[in-house]
Design a protein around this motif. Structure first.
Motif, PDB file in Angstrom:
ATOM      1  N   MET A  53       9.839  10.306  -8.069  1.00 29.30           N
ATOM      2  CA  MET A  53       9.615  10.460  -6.630  1.00 29.30           C
ATOM      3  C   MET A  53       9.055  11.830  -6.258  1.00 29.30           C
ATOM      4  O   MET A  53       8.354  11.975  -5.261  1.00 29.30           O
ATOM      5  N   GLY A  54       9.394  12.832  -7.063  1.00 28.89           N
ATOM      6  CA  GLY A  54       8.902  14.180  -6.782  1.00 28.89           C
ATOM      7  C   GLY A  54       7.393  14.269  -6.790  1.00 28.89           C
ATOM      8  O   GLY A  54       6.797  15.163  -6.171  1.00 28.89           O
ATOM      9  N   SER A  55       6.737  13.334  -7.488  1.00 31.05           N
ATOM     10  CA  SER A  55       5.263  13.407  -7.584  1.00 31.05           C
ATOM     11  C   SER A  55       4.564  12.596  -6.493  1.00 31.05           C
ATOM     12  O   SER A  55       3.338  12.521  -6.467  1.00 31.05           O
ATOM     13  N   PHE A  56       5.349  11.976  -5.583  1.00 28.05           N
ATOM     14  CA  PHE A  56       4.724  11.228  -4.487  1.00 28.05           C
ATOM     15  C   PHE A  56       4.443  12.193  -3.338  1.00 28.05           C
ATOM     16  O   PHE A  56       5.317  12.515  -2.534  1.00 28.05           O
ATOM     17  N   THR A  57       3.238  12.674  -3.285  1.00 28.95           N
ATOM     18  CA  THR A  57       2.884  13.685  -2.281  1.00 28.95           C
ATOM     19  C   THR A  57       1.768  13.159  -1.378  1.00 28.95           C
ATOM     20  O   THR A  57       1.288  12.039  -1.559  1.00 28.95           O
ATOM     21  N   ALA A  58       1.360  14.009  -0.441  1.00 25.21           N
ATOM     22  CA  ALA A  58       0.286  13.613   0.478  1.00 25.21           C
ATOM     23  C   ALA A  58      -0.995  13.283  -0.286  1.00 25.21           C
ATOM     24  O   ALA A  58      -1.755  12.399   0.113  1.00 25.21           O
ATOM     25  N   SER A  82      -1.203  11.850  -3.154  1.00 24.25           N
ATOM     26  CA  SER A  82      -1.134  10.536  -3.843  1.00 24.25           C
ATOM     27  C   SER A  82      -0.825   9.412  -2.858  1.00 24.25           C
ATOM     28  O   SER A  82      -0.498   8.306  -3.269  1.00 24.25           O
ATOM     29  N   LEU A  83      -0.914   9.702  -1.551  1.00 26.12           N
ATOM     30  CA  LEU A  83      -0.559   8.722  -0.515  1.00 26.12           C
ATOM     31  C   LEU A  83      -1.382   7.431  -0.651  1.00 26.12           C
ATOM     32  O   LEU A  83      -2.614   7.471  -0.667  1.00 26.12           O
ATOM     33  N   GLY A  84      -0.686   6.312  -0.738  1.00 24.89           N
ATOM     34  CA  GLY A  84      -1.357   5.020  -0.798  1.00 24.89           C
ATOM     35  C   GLY A  84      -1.976   4.695  -2.149  1.00 24.89           C
ATOM     36  O   GLY A  84      -2.521   3.616  -2.330  1.00 24.89           O
ATOM     37  N   ARG A  85      -1.868   5.640  -3.127  1.00 24.58           N
ATOM     38  CA  ARG A  85      -2.429   5.346  -4.452  1.00 24.58           C
ATOM     39  C   ARG A  85      -1.383   4.683  -5.323  1.00 24.58           C
ATOM     40  O   ARG A  85      -0.190   4.794  -5.072  1.00 24.58           O
ATOM     41  N   LEU A  86      -1.861   4.021  -6.359  1.00 22.35           N
ATOM     42  CA  LEU A  86      -0.945   3.298  -7.238  1.00 22.35           C
ATOM     43  C   LEU A  86      -0.134   4.264  -8.090  1.00 22.35           C
ATOM     44  O   LEU A  86      -0.574   5.379  -8.382  1.00 22.35           O
ATOM     45  N   GLU A 133       5.950   5.384  -1.124  1.00 22.97           N
ATOM     46  CA  GLU A 133       6.260   6.356  -0.067  1.00 22.97           C
ATOM     47  C   GLU A 133       7.431   5.853   0.799  1.00 22.97           C
ATOM     48  O   GLU A 133       8.300   6.637   1.182  1.00 22.97           O
ATOM     49  N   PHE A 153       0.836  -1.208   0.000  1.00 21.14           N
ATOM     50  CA  PHE A 153       0.000   0.000   0.000  1.00 21.14           C
ATOM     51  C   PHE A 153       0.872   1.260   0.000  1.00 21.14           C
ATOM     52  O   PHE A 153       0.553   2.250  -0.654  1.00 21.14           O
ATOM     53  N   ASN A 173       7.036  17.239   0.744  1.00 20.68           N
ATOM     54  CA  ASN A 173       5.864  16.898  -0.080  1.00 20.68           C
ATOM     55  C   ASN A 173       4.641  16.545   0.762  1.00 20.68           C
ATOM     56  O   ASN A 173       3.624  16.110   0.231  1.00 20.68           O
ATOM     57  N   GLY A 174       4.769  16.678   2.065  1.00 22.33           N
ATOM     58  CA  GLY A 174       3.613  16.462   2.952  1.00 22.33           C
ATOM     59  C   GLY A 174       3.377  15.012   3.335  1.00 22.33           C
ATOM     60  O   GLY A 174       2.326  14.680   3.892  1.00 22.33           O
ATOM     61  N   LEU A 175       4.343  14.125   3.035  1.00 26.77           N
ATOM     62  CA  LEU A 175       4.162  12.713   3.411  1.00 26.77           C
ATOM     63  C   LEU A 175       4.386  12.550   4.918  1.00 26.77           C
ATOM     64  O   LEU A 175       5.289  13.181   5.477  1.00 26.77           O
TER      65      LEU A 175
END
Lengths: 285, 252
Positions: B103-108, B110-114, A151, A147, A165-167
């Motif tokens: 990786m720059g596009s992995f933000t809050a 997109s969290l947990g999305r494919l 991240e 999942f 990025n807010g993670l």
């Protein structure tokens, strides 16, 4: 096949497949995040938790899991928000947990066969109840990783970017540590406290030797974990050696075999150099 | 109704432990500007950057990005691209250039999305923008320092940001590579109308490309056009050294 006619061997194979799959997947993040010492520390520290189970009659897997997760979260939290380095904390809990476990087990009268099983694993003694526990842990951790894979990869590579990025990087990191702690507990069933860190390092280290692409590294890590688990258990049956040691030796053999092409190239280079210098000598004379 | 500035700080103070790192910082950066933040070592430049990114909360005062506090921006956070100071990534991390940019596009959000094909397309486009598309499959660790900085710039651009925050992007690069990097940045800034904030030690390079300089040393000492800032007698006070040494050979 003769090996599968016994119920205990069937359960052992199922346990080894699940533990190998889990350890080799976690191994990917252990190697990338340099958490090998964390794995070794937790595996030794949980002896205390498992000893509580042995003394009270509760399944040691349950008591060990609770202590392992609590320790991992405590180490992760204190290293982030306290003034103590992670490796210092691990070093303290590593020894204190093991000492606590040995002290507790020694309270039992007579010989302590449980201590030997905890230290070196005894996959042949896995019960049906243990298998259900392993399956539950495996499912939980693999779901968490699949999942949040992208991240987790991001925080492993560049945590500051992840935070910018807010993670939720701290929550994800603590989740990874909790997963590592549970994986360590289930690996203790197969290879024991002393050898469990090997299953968390060797598969991904071999994967990295075979590929510099993270997808292939993960793939080879899982292949190494599964093949060494199955080959090790089979070898332990036919050669009558402890299964934990046999599995770890198979994994180590795969790791060292990855150096063979390099060794071959070096030997060829040396031979070419010698033959070149010999032919030069002949020409000069 | 007038739109709010891209970056705004009002009477901002930051105290870390017992040290007052930033004091009474009042900044306004409007859309489309390219601003250089300069100052000596320990002046609080990186702390200011961390506050703007929402990684650190100011002790008092206000910080606003696009009119919102950095830690409560929600989806507006995707408007901010960030390039960190001299990367200290592991040399053995098995990522290709394309992986790093993606990786720059992995933000809050997109969290947990494919991982989607759209993310990959965007990353490829950004690699093309910085001229590194042919190296997309090359391991990031095997690139030169200048190429790594360009990949990190592409990573900062992958969210289609309106504001770019760059922390010492030219650290450790030789002069031609620095020139090439800043020229590329300037071109992208004018082409896409980006607002760019660069923290830099290098007065020569930053004054060539930035439209405005802000000099800080715990507090704001100077701000204005590069030539005015470099010729001001207060610059020497901020750096606590001779003015000629700082900008006599700048050549602006």
């Amino acid at each position: 096949m003769e090996i599968f006619q016994y119920g205990f061997m069937q359960r052992a194979f199922i346990a080894v497949i699940m533990v190998s799959l889990l350890c080799s997947t976690l191994s990917f993040f252990v190697v990338l995040n340099r958490l090998a010492f964390m794995g070794a520390g937790i595996s030794h520290a949980i002896l205390g938790g498992m000893a509580i189970g042995v003394l009270t009659g509760i399944n040691p897997l349950y008591t060990g899991s609770i202590l392992a997760v609590l320790l991992a979260l405590l180490i992760g939290y204190m290293s982030r928000y306290g003034n103590i380095h992670e490796d210092t904390l691990i070093g303290i809990f590593f020894a204190a947990g093991m000492a606590f476990g040995i002290a507790l087990i020694s309270l039992k009268d007579g010989y302590y066969p449980e201590l030997f099983s905890l230290l070196f694993g005894n996959v042949l003694a896995v019960s049906g109840q243990d298998l259900w526990f392993l399956a539950g842990v495996m499912l939980l951790i693999l779901l968490f990783i699949s999942f949040f894979f992208k991240e987790l990869l991001t925080i492993s590579f560049d945590e500051e970017l992840a935070r910018a990025n807010g993670l939720p990087s701290t929550a994800l990191y603590l989740g990874l540590l909790a997963s590592l702690a549970l994986t360590v507990v289930v690996s203790v069933v197969v290879v024991g406290v002393v050898l469990s860190s090997a299953l968390l390092v060797i598969p991904a280290a071999s994967g990295f030797r075979f590929s510099r692409n993270y997808r292939l590294m993960l793939f080879f890590s899982v292949i190494t974990g599964l093949s060494s688990g199955l080959a090790g258990l089979t070898a332990s049956y036919y050669y009558d050696i402890p299964s934990g040691a046999s599995i770890v030796l198979c994994a180590a053999a795969i790791f060292f075999s990855s150096f063979l092409p390099l060794l071959f190239r070096k030997i060829c280079f040396i031979f070419r150099k010698i033959s070149f210098s010999l032919s030069n000598k002949k020409t000069l004379t | 109704m007038l739109s709010s500035p891209v970056v705004e700080t009002i009477n901002m103070n930051v105290i870390l432990g017992k040290h007052r790192v930033l004091e009474d910082i009042n900044l306004v950066i409007e859309s489309g500007e390219m601003v250089g933040i300069i100052g000596p070592n320990g002046a609080g430049k990186t702390t200011l950057m961390r506050v703007l990114l929402g990684l650190l909360k100011p002790t008092s005062g206000q910080v606003k990005l696009f009119g919102a506090s950095p830690d409560r921006m929600g989806k507006k956070r995707d408007r901010v691209g960030y390039m960190p100071q001299s990367p200290v990534f592991s040399r053995h991390f098995p990522l290709s250039c394309l992986d790093v940019v993606t990786m720059g596009s992995f933000t809050a959000t997109s969290l947990g999305r494919l991982f989607t094909g759209q993310m990959r397309e965007k990353a490829l486009r950004c690699l093309e923008m910085v001229g590194l598309l042919p190296l997309k499959n090359k391991p990031f660790a095997e690139l030169s320092g200048g190429q790594q900085q360009r990949v990190l710039l592409a990573r900062a651009l992958v969210k289609d940001p309106l504001l770019l925050l760059l922390d010492e992007p030219n650290a450790g690069l030789d002069l031609p590579t620095q020139n090439h990097f800043f020229a590329l940045l300037k071109e992208l800034q004018s082409r896409y109308g980006l607002t760019v904030v660069i923290v830099s030690h290098d007065l020569v390079m930053i004054s060539r490309y930035a439209g405005r300089l802000i000099c800080i040393n715990r507090t704001m000492h100077l701000h204005g056009e590069p030539l005015d800032v470099l010729q001001s007698s207060d610059l020497g006070k901020a750096y606590r050294c001779e003015l000629d040494f700082l900008c006599g050979k700048v050549g602006v």
